[in-house]
Design a protein around this motif. Structure first.
Motif, PDB file in Angstrom:
ATOM      1  N   VAL A  53       0.834  -1.205   0.000  1.00  0.00           N
ATOM      2  CA  VAL A  53       0.000   0.000   0.000  1.00  0.00           C
ATOM      3  C   VAL A  53       0.872   1.258   0.000  1.00  0.00           C
ATOM      4  O   VAL A  53       0.650   2.207  -0.764  1.00  0.00           O
ATOM      5  N   THR A  54       1.877   1.258   0.851  1.00  0.00           N
ATOM      6  CA  THR A  54       2.765   2.420   0.961  1.00  0.00           C
ATOM      7  C   THR A  54       3.471   2.701  -0.355  1.00  0.00           C
ATOM      8  O   THR A  54       3.527   3.852  -0.817  1.00  0.00           O
ATOM      9  N   LEU A  55       4.004   1.664  -0.978  1.00  0.00           N
ATOM     10  CA  LEU A  55       4.715   1.823  -2.246  1.00  0.00           C
ATOM     11  C   LEU A  55       3.779   2.322  -3.334  1.00  0.00           C
ATOM     12  O   LEU A  55       4.145   3.183  -4.148  1.00  0.00           O
ATOM     13  N   ALA A  56       2.544   1.799  -3.367  1.00  0.00           N
ATOM     14  CA  ALA A  56       1.574   2.212  -4.379  1.00  0.00           C
ATOM     15  C   ALA A  56       1.168   3.669  -4.191  1.00  0.00           C
ATOM     16  O   ALA A  56       1.056   4.426  -5.159  1.00  0.00           O
ATOM     17  N   CYS A  57       0.954   4.076  -2.948  1.00  0.00           N
ATOM     18  CA  CYS A  57       0.573   5.462  -2.662  1.00  0.00           C
ATOM     19  C   CYS A  57       1.677   6.435  -3.070  1.00  0.00           C
ATOM     20  O   CYS A  57       1.409   7.496  -3.651  1.00  0.00           O
ATOM     21  N   CYS A  58       2.899   6.089  -2.767  1.00  0.00           N
ATOM     22  CA  CYS A  58       4.025   6.962  -3.086  1.00  0.00           C
ATOM     23  C   CYS A  58       4.247   7.047  -4.596  1.00  0.00           C
ATOM     24  O   CYS A  58       4.622   8.100  -5.113  1.00  0.00           O
ATOM     25  N   SER A  59       3.986   5.959  -5.289  1.00  0.00           N
ATOM     26  CA  SER A  59       4.095   5.972  -6.743  1.00  0.00           C
ATOM     27  C   SER A  59       3.056   6.897  -7.356  1.00  0.00           C
ATOM     28  O   SER A  59       3.350   7.652  -8.292  1.00  0.00           O
ATOM     29  N   SER A  60       1.843   6.852  -6.834  1.00  0.00           N
ATOM     30  CA  SER A  60       0.790   7.724  -7.354  1.00  0.00           C
ATOM     31  C   SER A  60       1.083   9.186  -7.037  1.00  0.00           C
ATOM     32  O   SER A  60       0.664  10.090  -7.763  1.00  0.00           O
ATOM     33  N   GLY A  61       1.850   9.425  -5.955  1.00  0.00           N
ATOM     34  CA  GLY A  61       2.224  10.802  -5.624  1.00  0.00           C
ATOM     35  C   GLY A  61       3.126  11.411  -6.678  1.00  0.00           C
ATOM     36  O   GLY A  61       2.993  12.582  -7.043  1.00  0.00           O
ATOM     37  N   GLY A  62       4.080  10.618  -7.211  1.00  0.00           N
ATOM     38  CA  GLY A  62       4.940  11.109  -8.272  1.00  0.00           C
ATOM     39  C   GLY A  62       4.169  11.365  -9.559  1.00  0.00           C
ATOM     40  O   GLY A  62       4.506  12.256 -10.341  1.00  0.00           O
ATOM     41  N   TYR A  63       3.108  10.603  -9.776  1.00  0.00           N
ATOM     42  CA  TYR A  63       2.265  10.769 -10.963  1.00  0.00           C
ATOM     43  C   TYR A  63       1.625  12.158 -10.998  1.00  0.00           C
ATOM     44  O   TYR A  63       1.319  12.691 -12.065  1.00  0.00           O
ATOM     45  N   LEU A  64       1.444  12.728  -9.814  1.00  0.00           N
ATOM     46  CA  LEU A  64       0.828  14.053  -9.715  1.00  0.00           C
ATOM     47  C   LEU A  64       1.631  15.112 -10.466  1.00  0.00           C
ATOM     48  O   LEU A  64       1.057  16.077 -10.997  1.00  0.00           O
ATOM     49  N   GLY A 140       9.891  10.582  -1.682  1.00  0.00           N
ATOM     50  CA  GLY A 140      10.984  11.414  -2.180  1.00  0.00           C
ATOM     51  C   GLY A 140      11.639  10.807  -3.397  1.00  0.00           C
ATOM     52  O   GLY A 140      11.950  11.503  -4.377  1.00  0.00           O
ATOM     53  N   LEU A 141      11.827   9.488  -3.358  1.00  0.00           N
ATOM     54  CA  LEU A 141      12.428   8.789  -4.490  1.00  0.00           C
ATOM     55  C   LEU A 141      11.514   8.858  -5.714  1.00  0.00           C
ATOM     56  O   LEU A 141      11.974   9.099  -6.837  1.00  0.00           O
ATOM     57  N   SER A 142      10.219   8.662  -5.501  1.00  0.00           N
ATOM     58  CA  SER A 142       9.255   8.722  -6.602  1.00  0.00           C
ATOM     59  C   SER A 142       9.200  10.120  -7.204  1.00  0.00           C
ATOM     60  O   SER A 142       9.098  10.279  -8.428  1.00  0.00           O
ATOM     61  N   TYR A 143       9.252  11.125  -6.342  1.00  0.00           N
ATOM     62  CA  TYR A 143       9.228  12.515  -6.808  1.00  0.00           C
ATOM     63  C   TYR A 143      10.423  12.779  -7.711  1.00  0.00           C
ATOM     64  O   TYR A 143      10.291  13.341  -8.805  1.00  0.00           O
ATOM     65  N   ALA A 144      11.604  12.362  -7.271  1.00  0.00           N
ATOM     66  CA  ALA A 144      12.819  12.587  -8.056  1.00  0.00           C
ATOM     67  C   ALA A 144      12.760  11.844  -9.386  1.00  0.00           C
ATOM     68  O   ALA A 144      13.129  12.383 -10.433  1.00  0.00           O
ATOM     69  N   ILE A 145      12.288  10.598  -9.349  1.00  0.00           N
ATOM     70  CA  ILE A 145      12.197   9.803 -10.580  1.00  0.00           C
ATOM     71  C   ILE A 145      11.224  10.444 -11.562  1.00  0.00           C
ATOM     72  O   ILE A 145      11.479  10.495 -12.777  1.00  0.00           O
ATOM     73  N   SER A 146      10.098  10.953 -11.053  1.00  0.00           N
ATOM     74  CA  SER A 146       9.098  11.560 -11.941  1.00  0.00           C
ATOM     75  C   SER A 146       9.646  12.782 -12.673  1.00  0.00           C
ATOM     76  O   SER A 146       9.216  13.083 -13.789  1.00  0.00           O
ATOM     77  N   GLU A 152       4.222  10.220 -18.333  1.00  0.00           N
ATOM     78  CA  GLU A 152       3.666   9.375 -17.281  1.00  0.00           C
ATOM     79  C   GLU A 152       3.644   7.900 -17.651  1.00  0.00           C
ATOM     80  O   GLU A 152       3.617   7.036 -16.759  1.00  0.00           O
ATOM     81  N   VAL A 153       3.648   7.577 -18.951  1.00  0.00           N
ATOM     82  CA  VAL A 153       3.636   6.174 -19.365  1.00  0.00           C
ATOM     83  C   VAL A 153       4.939   5.487 -18.952  1.00  0.00           C
ATOM     84  O   VAL A 153       4.933   4.390 -18.374  1.00  0.00           O
ATOM     85  N   ILE A 154       6.060   6.143 -19.251  1.00  0.00           N
ATOM     86  CA  ILE A 154       7.357   5.585 -18.861  1.00  0.00           C
ATOM     87  C   ILE A 154       7.478   5.551 -17.342  1.00  0.00           C
ATOM     88  O   ILE A 154       7.987   4.577 -16.771  1.00  0.00           O
TER      89      ILE A 154
END
Length: 241
Positions: A53-64, A140-146, A152-154
């Protein structure tokens, strides 16, 4: 955070898969995996599902970030008289809040499945803190990667690969006792393995292993600082570009 709660469908979508894992997989594997958790395999896999759940939520945060770029608000934010660290911290804490909300849902559901926190109220507080630092690091990691990727596809493809790799090279669904070789090394060096182990001991155990717990907390605090600094630097590079 306001955006998230104005779009509750995003909360529902990220909680559906973990609930399916908890309810269906936990029930189906109960009989064959009884020896791992004293007869309650749902309690055994709950920490791993929390981490999913945590990983999925953080991933969706970078999608923003991609949504904000498409609407132009991302670039307006860059020229606003706001510190870069505040922008990053705000978005990271939004993902952390979502993680804690969905973790609370999982805990409530698990109680109806006879799951109890063996270490009591102190254990619950420690679980919340462990989820907090895990989500802070991953957000933080997801934000940087985004900010490193063109669309968004990649981003979604890469984050799915990262999330699944982290999840399946951890002790989320099984014990590490009978694993050896390279796979065991991969599981040990996965930092989320140790968070899952800590949460599992807080749920299944009656005493708190403070030495191991403090080591994991200390390591993740360093990781949190590193991911936050990385995210801020990536945002500053966006301004230069």
């Amino acid at each position: 955070m306001k955006w998230r709660f104005e779009n509750p469908i995003s909360i529902i979508l990220t909680i559906i898969q973990p609930l399916i894992w908890l309810l269906l997989y936990g029930a189906m594997a109960e009989q064959s995996m009884q020896n791992l958790s004293g007869g309650n395999y749902t309690a055994f896999i709950l920490p791993g599902i929390m981490m999913l759940v945590t990983l999925a939520c953080c991933s969706s945060g970078g999608y923003l970030n991609f949504i904000m770029k498409s609407k132009g608000s991302f670039y307006r934010m860059l020229i606003a008289p706001v510190s870069r660290s505040s922008i990053v911290l705000g978005q990271m804490l939004e993902a952390v809040l979502l993680s804690l909300v969905e973790m609370s849902i999982l805990l409530v559901v698990s109680m109806f499945l006879s799951v109890r926190i063996g270490t009591g109220f102190t254990g619950v507080l420690l679980i919340i803190f462990l989820i907090f630092i895990s989500a802070f690091f991953m957000s933080g990691l997801s934000y940087a990667i985004s900010l490193c990727l063109p669309n968004e596809v990649i981003y979604e493809t890469i984050m799915n690969l990262i999330v699944l790799s982290i999840f399946f090279t951890s002790t989320a669904l099984f014990s590490m006792n009978n694993i050896s070789g390279g796979l065991k090394i991969a599981i040990i060096i996965n930092p989320f393995t140790h968070v899952i182990n800590c949460i599992r001991s807080l749920i299944l155990g009656s005493t708190i292993e403070w030495q191991y717990l403090l080591f994991v907390i200390g390591a993740f605090l360093l990781l949190c600082c590193g991911s936050f600094i990385l995210a801020v630097r990536r945002l500053k590079k966006e301004m230069i570009q």
